[in-house]
Design an enzyme around this catalytic site. Structure first.
Site, mmCIF file in Angstrom:
data_model
loop_
_atom_site.group_PDB
_atom_site.id
_atom_site.type_symbol
_atom_site.label_atom_id
_atom_site.label_comp_id
_atom_site.label_asym_id
_atom_site.label_seq_id
_atom_site.Cartn_x
_atom_site.Cartn_y
_atom_site.Cartn_z
ATOM 1 N N CYS A 102 0.822 -1.204 0.000
ATOM 2 C CA CYS A 102 0.000 0.000 0.000
ATOM 3 C C CYS A 102 0.861 1.261 0.000
ATOM 4 O O CYS A 102 1.520 1.576 -0.985
ATOM 5 C CB CYS A 102 -0.965 -0.055 1.185
ATOM 6 S SG CYS A 102 -2.301 1.142 1.118
ATOM 7 N N HIS A 103 0.906 2.004 1.117
ATOM 8 C CA HIS A 103 1.759 3.189 1.248
ATOM 9 C C HIS A 103 3.145 2.836 1.798
ATOM 10 O O HIS A 103 3.993 3.706 1.938
ATOM 11 C CB HIS A 103 1.105 4.226 2.169
ATOM 12 C CG HIS A 103 -0.072 4.915 1.555
ATOM 13 N ND1 HIS A 103 -1.285 4.294 1.387
ATOM 14 C CD2 HIS A 103 -0.221 6.164 1.056
ATOM 15 C CE1 HIS A 103 -2.137 5.147 0.830
ATOM 16 N NE2 HIS A 103 -1.506 6.286 0.611
#
Length: 192
Positions: A102-103
């Site tokens: 994801c991030h």
């Protein structure tokens, strides 16, 4: 049994921590929750509460066989700490699996290890990764050498399988060139 580091700060994406953490433990490995301080209570975006076991400044990558970087806003907090950034970079230098979802790839940018690698991420940080020299593709999981990346919670099965495979069998081959098809646009030759 491998010892696997999980680096976490507040606002982590709950499932991106808990699913890999549980899978690592179910596979018989030791999962260690590492933060900026030891014994600190952290809260995920959806309310999951965990406690850090160790402070990053007391550890080195040599103590672990792999690293997991859950997403959410946690990586944005962690990348502000020079010791945490160095910890991530050392896993890369030691050619150990770094699994980032994801991030999480923000940490790869901050540690200056995304350059030249094919990665994926949550779409909102695609430009950050490209600007750092990475080749970004839209896939559930990408393994480029010791860097494993995924996009979102829906990719966690493939993400965990890649992590456990690399812990068991060694790192994946580098993707290198030619670029993955998604990373290149079909361009018509210039018209003169």
């Amino acid at each position: 049994m491998a010892r696997i580091a999980f680096i976490v700060a507040n606002d982590f994406e709950d499932s991106e921590f808990s699913v890999p953490y549980d899978k690592v433990r179910q596979a018989g490995h030791e999962a260690v929750i590492i933060g900026l301080e030891a014994g600190k209570s952290l809260k995920g975006k959806k309310g999951t509460e965990i406690k850090t076991e160790r402070a990053v400044k007391e550890l080195k990558a040599a103590d672990f066989q792999a690293l997991v970087i859950p997403g959410g806003y946690s990586p944005d907090h962690l990348r502000m700490d020079i010791a945490m950034v160095g910890f991530v970079r050392d896993f890369f230098k030691e050619d150990k699996p770094i699994a980032s979802v994801c991030h999480g790839p923000w940490m790869l940018v901050e540690a200056d290890i995304a350059d030249g690698h094919t990665v994926t991420s949550f779409p909102s940080i695609k430009t950050d990764l490209i600007n750092a020299g990475a080749r970004w593709v839209d896939r559930e999981v990408v393994e480029d050498g010791n860097i494993i990346t995924s996009r979102k919670p829906g990719d966690l099965e493939a993400f965990c399988a890649a992590l456990l495979r690399q812990v068991q069998n060694g790192i994946a081959p580098r993707l290198g060139t030619p670029q993955a098809p998604e990373a290149t646009a079909d361009r018509a030759p210039p018209v003169h």
